[in-house]
Design a protein around this motif. Sequence first.
Motif, PDB file in Angstrom:
ATOM      1  N   PRO A 110       0.803  -1.229   0.000  1.00 33.97           N
ATOM      2  CA  PRO A 110       0.000   0.000   0.000  1.00 33.97           C
ATOM      3  C   PRO A 110       0.831   1.271   0.000  1.00 33.97           C
ATOM      4  CG  PRO A 110      -0.124  -1.112   2.133  1.00 33.97           C
ATOM      5  CD  PRO A 110       0.504  -2.070   1.171  1.00 33.97           C
ATOM      6  N   ASN A 111       2.075   1.197   0.474  1.00 31.18           N
ATOM      7  CA  ASN A 111       2.944   2.370   0.461  1.00 31.18           C
ATOM      8  C   ASN A 111       3.595   2.598  -0.897  1.00 31.18           C
ATOM      9  OD1 ASN A 111       2.504   2.933   3.213  1.00 31.18           O
ATOM     10  ND2 ASN A 111       3.989   1.365   3.785  1.00 31.18           N
ATOM     11  N   SER A 112       3.579   1.557  -1.766  1.00 28.03           N
ATOM     12  CA  SER A 112       4.166   1.708  -3.090  1.00 28.03           C
ATOM     13  C   SER A 112       3.294   2.641  -3.920  1.00 28.03           C
ATOM     14  CB  SER A 112       4.269   0.354  -3.789  1.00 28.03           C
ATOM     15  OG  SER A 112       5.150  -0.485  -3.104  1.00 28.03           O
ATOM     16  N   GLY A 113       3.922   3.393  -4.784  1.00 30.11           N
ATOM     17  CA  GLY A 113       3.167   4.291  -5.652  1.00 30.11           C
ATOM     18  C   GLY A 113       2.914   5.657  -5.058  1.00 30.11           C
ATOM     19  N   GLN A 114       3.398   5.876  -3.824  1.00 27.27           N
ATOM     20  CA  GLN A 114       3.192   7.190  -3.205  1.00 27.27           C
ATOM     21  C   GLN A 114       4.240   8.195  -3.658  1.00 27.27           C
ATOM     22  OE1 GLN A 114       0.358   7.559  -1.422  1.00 27.27           O
ATOM     23  NE2 GLN A 114       0.070   5.441  -2.101  1.00 27.27           N
ATOM     24  N   ASN A 115       5.273   7.720  -4.342  1.00 25.46           N
ATOM     25  CA  ASN A 115       6.281   8.622  -4.894  1.00 25.46           C
ATOM     26  C   ASN A 115       6.801   8.027  -6.195  1.00 25.46           C
ATOM     27  OD1 ASN A 115       8.582   6.813  -4.231  1.00 25.46           O
ATOM     28  ND2 ASN A 115       7.949   7.287  -2.137  1.00 25.46           N
ATOM     29  N   SER A 116       7.564   8.818  -6.942  1.00 26.01           N
ATOM     30  CA  SER A 116       8.006   8.379  -8.258  1.00 26.01           C
ATOM     31  C   SER A 116       8.940   7.183  -8.189  1.00 26.01           C
ATOM     32  CB  SER A 116       8.699   9.541  -8.993  1.00 26.01           C
ATOM     33  OG  SER A 116       9.830   9.983  -8.267  1.00 26.01           O
ATOM     34  N   ARG A 117       9.603   6.982  -7.044  1.00 26.05           N
ATOM     35  CA  ARG A 117      10.549   5.868  -6.916  1.00 26.05           C
ATOM     36  C   ARG A 117       9.850   4.534  -7.142  1.00 26.05           C
ATOM     37  NH1 ARG A 117      12.271   2.407  -2.905  1.00 26.05           N
ATOM     38  NH2 ARG A 117      14.450   1.752  -3.061  1.00 26.05           N
ATOM     39  N   ARG A 143       6.130   4.487  -8.057  1.00 17.73           N
ATOM     40  CA  ARG A 143       5.015   4.647  -8.990  1.00 17.73           C
ATOM     41  C   ARG A 143       5.458   4.479 -10.435  1.00 17.73           C
ATOM     42  NH1 ARG A 143       3.766   9.434  -7.784  1.00 17.73           N
ATOM     43  NH2 ARG A 143       4.764  10.490  -9.536  1.00 17.73           N
ATOM     44  N   GLU A 144       6.537   5.127 -10.819  1.00 17.19           N
ATOM     45  CA  GLU A 144       6.976   5.079 -12.211  1.00 17.19           C
ATOM     46  C   GLU A 144       7.417   3.683 -12.650  1.00 17.19           C
ATOM     47  OE1 GLU A 144       9.862   8.145 -12.615  1.00 17.19           O
ATOM     48  OE2 GLU A 144       8.414   9.765 -12.287  1.00 17.19           O
ATOM     49  N   PRO A 145       8.186   2.936 -11.833  1.00 16.35           N
ATOM     50  CA  PRO A 145       8.530   1.573 -12.244  1.00 16.35           C
ATOM     51  C   PRO A 145       7.307   0.664 -12.401  1.00 16.35           C
ATOM     52  CG  PRO A 145      10.006   2.315 -10.512  1.00 16.35           C
ATOM     53  CD  PRO A 145       8.917   3.335 -10.612  1.00 16.35           C
ATOM     54  N   ILE A 146       6.318   0.806 -11.502  1.00 15.22           N
ATOM     55  CA  ILE A 146       5.113  -0.017 -11.620  1.00 15.22           C
ATOM     56  C   ILE A 146       4.372   0.319 -12.905  1.00 15.22           C
ATOM     57  CG2 ILE A 146       2.817  -0.428 -10.638  1.00 15.22           C
ATOM     58  CD1 ILE A 146       4.077  -0.231  -7.866  1.00 15.22           C
ATOM     59  N   GLU A 147       4.248   1.592 -13.221  1.00 18.82           N
ATOM     60  CA  GLU A 147       3.572   1.993 -14.455  1.00 18.82           C
ATOM     61  C   GLU A 147       4.320   1.476 -15.682  1.00 18.82           C
ATOM     62  OE1 GLU A 147       3.351   6.206 -14.114  1.00 18.82           O
ATOM     63  OE2 GLU A 147       1.613   6.181 -12.753  1.00 18.82           O
ATOM     64  N   ALA A 148       5.656   1.519 -15.634  1.00 23.34           N
ATOM     65  CA  ALA A 148       6.460   1.019 -16.757  1.00 23.34           C
ATOM     66  C   ALA A 148       6.241  -0.476 -16.949  1.00 23.34           C
ATOM     67  CB  ALA A 148       7.931   1.322 -16.513  1.00 23.34           C
ATOM     68  N   ALA A 149       6.198  -1.214 -15.846  1.00 21.42           N
ATOM     69  CA  ALA A 149       5.988  -2.666 -15.941  1.00 21.42           C
ATOM     70  C   ALA A 149       4.597  -2.987 -16.480  1.00 21.42           C
ATOM     71  CB  ALA A 149       6.179  -3.302 -14.565  1.00 21.42           C
ATOM     72  N   LEU A 150       3.587  -2.253 -16.043  1.00 21.83           N
ATOM     73  CA  LEU A 150       2.219  -2.492 -16.517  1.00 21.83           C
ATOM     74  C   LEU A 150       2.120  -2.293 -18.031  1.00 21.83           C
ATOM     75  CD1 LEU A 150       0.173  -0.801 -13.646  1.00 21.83           C
ATOM     76  CD2 LEU A 150       0.253  -3.253 -14.176  1.00 21.83           C
ATOM     77  N   LYS A 151       2.838  -1.328 -18.557  1.00 22.45           N
ATOM     78  CA  LYS A 151       2.845  -1.099 -20.009  1.00 22.45           C
ATOM     79  C   LYS A 151       3.437  -2.301 -20.737  1.00 22.45           C
ATOM     80  CE  LYS A 151       3.060   3.960 -19.975  1.00 22.45           C
ATOM     81  NZ  LYS A 151       3.881   5.149 -20.328  1.00 22.45           N
ATOM     82  N   VAL A 152       4.498  -2.870 -20.183  1.00 23.87           N
ATOM     83  CA  VAL A 152       5.113  -4.046 -20.790  1.00 23.87           C
ATOM     84  C   VAL A 152       4.150  -5.234 -20.742  1.00 23.87           C
ATOM     85  CG1 VAL A 152       7.002  -5.718 -20.608  1.00 23.87           C
ATOM     86  CG2 VAL A 152       7.451  -3.285 -20.260  1.00 23.87           C
ATOM     87  N   PHE A 153       3.439  -5.391 -19.629  1.00 20.55           N
ATOM     88  CA  PHE A 153       2.552  -6.539 -19.451  1.00 20.55           C
ATOM     89  C   PHE A 153       1.327  -6.487 -20.374  1.00 20.55           C
ATOM     90  CE2 PHE A 153       4.218  -6.844 -14.848  1.00 20.55           C
ATOM     91  CZ  PHE A 153       5.255  -7.677 -15.253  1.00 20.55           C
ATOM     92  N   SER A 209      16.527  -8.433 -13.459  1.00 26.34           N
ATOM     93  CA  SER A 209      17.066  -7.084 -13.486  1.00 26.34           C
ATOM     94  C   SER A 209      16.374  -6.226 -12.438  1.00 26.34           C
ATOM     95  CB  SER A 209      16.842  -6.472 -14.877  1.00 26.34           C
ATOM     96  OG  SER A 209      17.144  -5.087 -14.871  1.00 26.34           O
ATOM     97  N   GLU A 210      17.100  -5.242 -11.893  1.00 24.15           N
ATOM     98  CA  GLU A 210      16.478  -4.285 -10.971  1.00 24.15           C
ATOM     99  C   GLU A 210      15.871  -3.101 -11.715  1.00 24.15           C
ATOM    100  OE1 GLU A 210      18.237  -4.004  -6.776  1.00 24.15           O
ATOM    101  OE2 GLU A 210      20.014  -4.489  -8.000  1.00 24.15           O
ATOM    102  N   ASP A 211      15.969  -3.095 -13.032  1.00 26.00           N
ATOM    103  CA  ASP A 211      15.247  -2.140 -13.862  1.00 26.00           C
ATOM    104  C   ASP A 211      13.864  -2.718 -14.141  1.00 26.00           C
ATOM    105  OD1 ASP A 211      15.366   0.256 -15.949  1.00 26.00           O
ATOM    106  OD2 ASP A 211      14.490  -1.486 -16.976  1.00 26.00           O
ATOM    107  N   ALA A 212      12.802  -1.961 -13.804  1.00 27.14           N
ATOM    108  CA  ALA A 212      11.440  -2.493 -13.869  1.00 27.14           C
ATOM    109  C   ALA A 212      11.043  -2.923 -15.273  1.00 27.14           C
ATOM    110  CB  ALA A 212      10.452  -1.456 -13.333  1.00 27.14           C
ATOM    111  N   THR A 213      11.403  -2.141 -16.284  1.00 26.24           N
ATOM    112  CA  THR A 213      11.039  -2.485 -17.661  1.00 26.24           C
ATOM    113  C   THR A 213      11.718  -3.780 -18.089  1.00 26.24           C
ATOM    114  OG1 THR A 213      10.696  -0.160 -18.247  1.00 26.24           O
ATOM    115  CG2 THR A 213      11.070  -1.714 -20.055  1.00 26.24           C
ATOM    116  N   GLU A 214      13.013  -3.900 -17.783  1.00 22.15           N
ATOM    117  CA  GLU A 214      13.743  -5.110 -18.150  1.00 22.15           C
ATOM    118  C   GLU A 214      13.215  -6.324 -17.386  1.00 22.15           C
ATOM    119  OE1 GLU A 214      17.877  -4.453 -17.595  1.00 22.15           O
ATOM    120  OE2 GLU A 214      18.022  -2.884 -19.121  1.00 22.15           O
ATOM    121  N   ALA A 215      12.923  -6.141 -16.080  1.00 25.23           N
ATOM    122  CA  ALA A 215      12.391  -7.248 -15.284  1.00 25.23           C
ATOM    123  C   ALA A 215      11.040  -7.709 -15.831  1.00 25.23           C
ATOM    124  CB  ALA A 215      12.250  -6.823 -13.825  1.00 25.23           C
TER     125      ALA A 215
END
Length: 329
Positions: free
Chosen positions: A37-44, A46-56, A127-133
Amino acid sequence: MSVTFAQTETPEDEARHGANFAATRVPFRRIYVVANPNSGQNSRTREPIEAALKVFGDEAKLYRWEPDHEVSETVDRAIADGAELIVAAGGDGTVMAVAQAMLGKGVPMAVLPLGTFNFYARGLRFSEDATEAAQQILKGETREIQVGSVDGRVFLNNASLGIYPKILKAREAIYARWGRHRMVAYWSVIRTFLKFQKPMKVDFQTEDLADTRATPLIFVARSAYQLDFFGLRGARAITDDKFAVLIAKGENRMQLFRLAWRLVTRQVREGRDYDVLRCREFTVGLRGKRRALLAFDGEKARMESPFAFRMHPDLLTIVLPEEKEQEAA
């Protein structure tokens, strides 16, 4: 089906968390991401989750469990909604919580690393890069593995008793003031060692051994990657679906600081700095205490002694990067 590794395997090759069942390639469309629930409260985060969702893809969904609810409720809702794959987005603590809820459900689980250390994801070679993971997940293979548990509570990397849970407790206060950074985490180690008073007196038992020791730390590992990261022995026990139980030596602050320095410089040595037990069952009780603080994959809880470490009877189905990616790593 069990697989025996050749003696030429390195600890890195063994860093598969006991993943010794045959891999299967399965395409996924309905990929549902479960986040803290704390994830997505800042760009650290939120942005990786959004990037991963686009890939999925368009059918991907994001679920966050409420702070006052169990993560299992969120996982069950995602499965009821038709999830073909659950992705745990967060650090090792989040991944552990989701894994606990996924056991025996028959739906595969993957990891999107968003934490401070990400030991579990790194051990699986994500990978620790969300898009690559996310791309690795889409091309990945499913595999059934065994996970560790203590009194029924699941852990993926390690569980520990003694000074390390106290380090985590100190870390929380430092994180609250200075933020979640690896250097801040290392400072919590020094701060805790400065307050060290005396080792624990413990009675322990495995399938083959019973003994009593004085020790500042008992570290029960299920991650070969994490052992290798610190230059510790015991990786082969992980691929044999056993625990590597490390019992540290040190009775005063100076000895602990020497041990910490040897860990940082990868100069620790079995026999001098710690002993290793390789076992599938490990029970430990504290002399003079009924309850103690235990750590599980970066989280902690106060529990009743004695503590029974066992392989959980239910299997966890996880997604690993495809073999050719691992060979290229």
